[in-house]
Design an enzyme around this catalytic site. Structure first.
Site, PDB file in Angstrom:
ATOM      1  N   HIS A  35       0.854  -1.190   0.000  1.00 40.52           N
ATOM      2  CA  HIS A  35       0.000   0.000   0.000  1.00 40.52           C
ATOM      3  C   HIS A  35       0.889   1.239   0.000  1.00 40.52           C
ATOM      4  CE1 HIS A  35       1.122   0.031   4.197  1.00 40.52           C
ATOM      5  NE2 HIS A  35       0.546  -1.136   4.402  1.00 40.52           N
ATOM      6  N   GLY A  37       1.956   3.072   2.239  1.00 36.98           N
ATOM      7  CA  GLY A  37       3.037   3.074   3.239  1.00 36.98           C
ATOM      8  C   GLY A  37       4.292   2.423   2.667  1.00 36.98           C
ATOM      9  N   HIS A  38       4.099   1.272   2.016  1.00 35.10           N
ATOM     10  CA  HIS A  38       5.246   0.604   1.376  1.00 35.10           C
ATOM     11  C   HIS A  38       5.805   1.469   0.251  1.00 35.10           C
ATOM     12  CE1 HIS A  38       2.895  -2.984   2.912  1.00 35.10           C
ATOM     13  NE2 HIS A  38       4.082  -3.188   3.443  1.00 35.10           N
ATOM     14  N   GLN A  62       6.765 -15.751  11.713  1.00 31.68           N
ATOM     15  CA  GLN A  62       6.342 -14.646  12.574  1.00 31.68           C
ATOM     16  C   GLN A  62       4.841 -14.672  12.866  1.00 31.68           C
ATOM     17  OE1 GLN A  62       7.818 -11.670   9.580  1.00 31.68           O
ATOM     18  NE2 GLN A  62       6.089 -10.459  10.268  1.00 31.68           N
ATOM     19  N   GLY A 148       9.021   0.951   8.352  1.00 32.88           N
ATOM     20  CA  GLY A 148       8.036   1.961   8.748  1.00 32.88           C
ATOM     21  C   GLY A 148       7.970   2.097  10.268  1.00 32.88           C
ATOM     22  N   LEU A 185      -2.027   3.155   7.649  1.00 38.80           N
ATOM     23  CA  LEU A 185      -2.152   2.155   6.583  1.00 38.80           C
ATOM     24  C   LEU A 185      -1.568   0.831   7.067  1.00 38.80           C
ATOM     25  CD1 LEU A 185      -1.382   3.945   3.212  1.00 38.80           C
ATOM     26  CD2 LEU A 185      -3.476   3.824   4.525  1.00 38.80           C
ATOM     27  N   SER A 186      -2.268  -0.241   6.739  1.00 41.67           N
ATOM     28  CA  SER A 186      -1.819  -1.577   7.102  1.00 41.67           C
ATOM     29  C   SER A 186      -2.416  -2.547   6.099  1.00 41.67           C
ATOM     30  CB  SER A 186      -2.326  -1.935   8.512  1.00 41.67           C
ATOM     31  OG  SER A 186      -2.281  -3.340   8.704  1.00 41.67           O
TER      32      SER A 186
HETATM   33  O1  PAF Z   1       7.006  -5.494   8.483  1.00 43.76           O
HETATM   34  C1  PAF Z   1       6.865  -6.518   7.780  1.00 43.76           C
HETATM   35  O2  PAF Z   1       6.181  -6.499   6.766  1.00 43.76           O
HETATM   36  C2  PAF Z   1       7.539  -7.809   8.207  1.00 43.76           C
HETATM   37  O3  PAF Z   1       7.527  -7.967   9.581  1.00 43.76           O
HETATM   38  C3  PAF Z   1       8.969  -7.950   7.650  1.00 43.76           C
HETATM   39  C4  PAF Z   1       9.894  -6.879   8.203  1.00 43.76           C
HETATM   40  C5  PAF Z   1       8.939  -7.860   6.129  1.00 43.76           C
HETATM   41  C6  PAF Z   1       9.542  -9.315   8.033  1.00 43.76           C
HETATM   42  O4  PAF Z   1       8.773 -10.351   7.541  1.00 43.76           O
END
Ligand code: PAF
Length: 284
Positions: A35, A37-38, A62, A148, A185-186
């Protein structure tokens, strides 16, 4: 056109070529579902480095056993189009078996920092994050990596890992990008129903209210948290997971506000859990 590499070999060839051309490398690690943010991270990397790599990898380690790994959005073609629009040079998109082959045994743990806030709600989360980020740093070997501020604890964990393990990467932390009403944004915002999306603004409003009270002189942390909790309790569908005011470096809870404080929050809107934070600078 941005190049997509799925193997370490292809990635290595593209990176060696960039190095031969004397280009500095910037990495934007992501899990896709990209999005604005990226896009802001990519555009900063584009301005500051000669060769921009975006990793797109939904990192299984994760996610907890009951989290959203399987339903996490993976709009890969749309993501690549955004990387292209932001003039990224390479997308690294490995398969899970490449990152975690069957004999995989090594994990990175950043003790203490990994255990509070998000770590308390999502045990093992930062072990997965630190491990995959170190792997990405080893594979890509960037000079700069862009993260971010929205994931403030993630930033702090990675900073510590980089410092402790002498990882030769400079971290660049970029501001949280928000919708017009303030919602950060997420990639998970797309899980929200129309009603939940409307109600989600309570997260930003609660943080803004804390900032206002602090600017008006309030220094009592429990009082600040109580007021925010009451505000969230009034909103249908919203359930506070945690709200903490902690020292920005140690992430230890503060009783009285001093120095640099991080206000970190996680709220459930229905089944969707969203996080946000603000930084406060308290003059001594
Ligand atoms: O922030 C993220 O999208 C994730 O935690 C990351 C840093 C890409 C690691 O998988």
């Amino acid at each position: 056109m941005v190049v997509v590499a799925t193997t370490i070999e292809e990635t290595g060839t593209a990176i060696s070529d960039a190095r031969r051309r004397g280009l500095s490398l910037g990495l934007v690690p992501t899990m896709g579902a990209l999005h604005a943010g990226h896009a802001s991270l990519m555009s900063r990397a584009r301005r500051e480095t000669g060769f921009v790599v975006v990793s797109i990898f939904v990192n299984p380690t994760q996610f907890g056993p009951h989290e959203d790994l399987s339903r996490y959005p993976r709009p890969f073609e749309k993501d690549v189009a955004l990387c292209d629009a932001e003039s990224a040079d390479l997308v690294f998109h490995p398969r899970p078996e490449l990152m975690y082959p069957p004999a995989f045994k090594t994990y990175v743990e950043v003790h203490e920092l990994q255990d509070m806030l998000e770590g308390a709600s999502r045990p093992g989360h930062f072990r997965g994050v630190a491990t995959v980020v170190l792997k990405l740093f080893s594979i890509i070997q960037p000079e700069f990596a862009y993260f971010g501020q929205k994931d403030a604890q993630q930033v702090r964990v990675i900073q510590q890992m980089v410092r402790d393990l002498n990882v030769p990467v400079k971290l660049v932390v970029c501001p949280t990008i928000r919708e017009a009403d303030g919602l950060a944004l997420s990639s998970r915002n797309q899980y929200l129903s129309v009603e939940e999306r409307k109600n989600a603004v309570v997260i930003f409003n609660a943080l803004s209210d804390i900032r206002k009270r602090v600017e008006a002189g309030e220094r009592n942390v429990p009082a600040l948290i109580r007021a925010a909790q009451e505000r969230i309790d009034k909103v249908a569908d919203a359930r506070l997971d945690y709200l903490a005011i902690v020292d920005h470096d140690t992430l230890q809870p503060l009783q009285t506000l001093t120095g640099r404080a991080l206000v970190a929050i996680a709220v459930f809107l229905g089944r969707t859990r969203l996080i946000d934070n603000i930084l406060l600078e308290i003059p001594s």
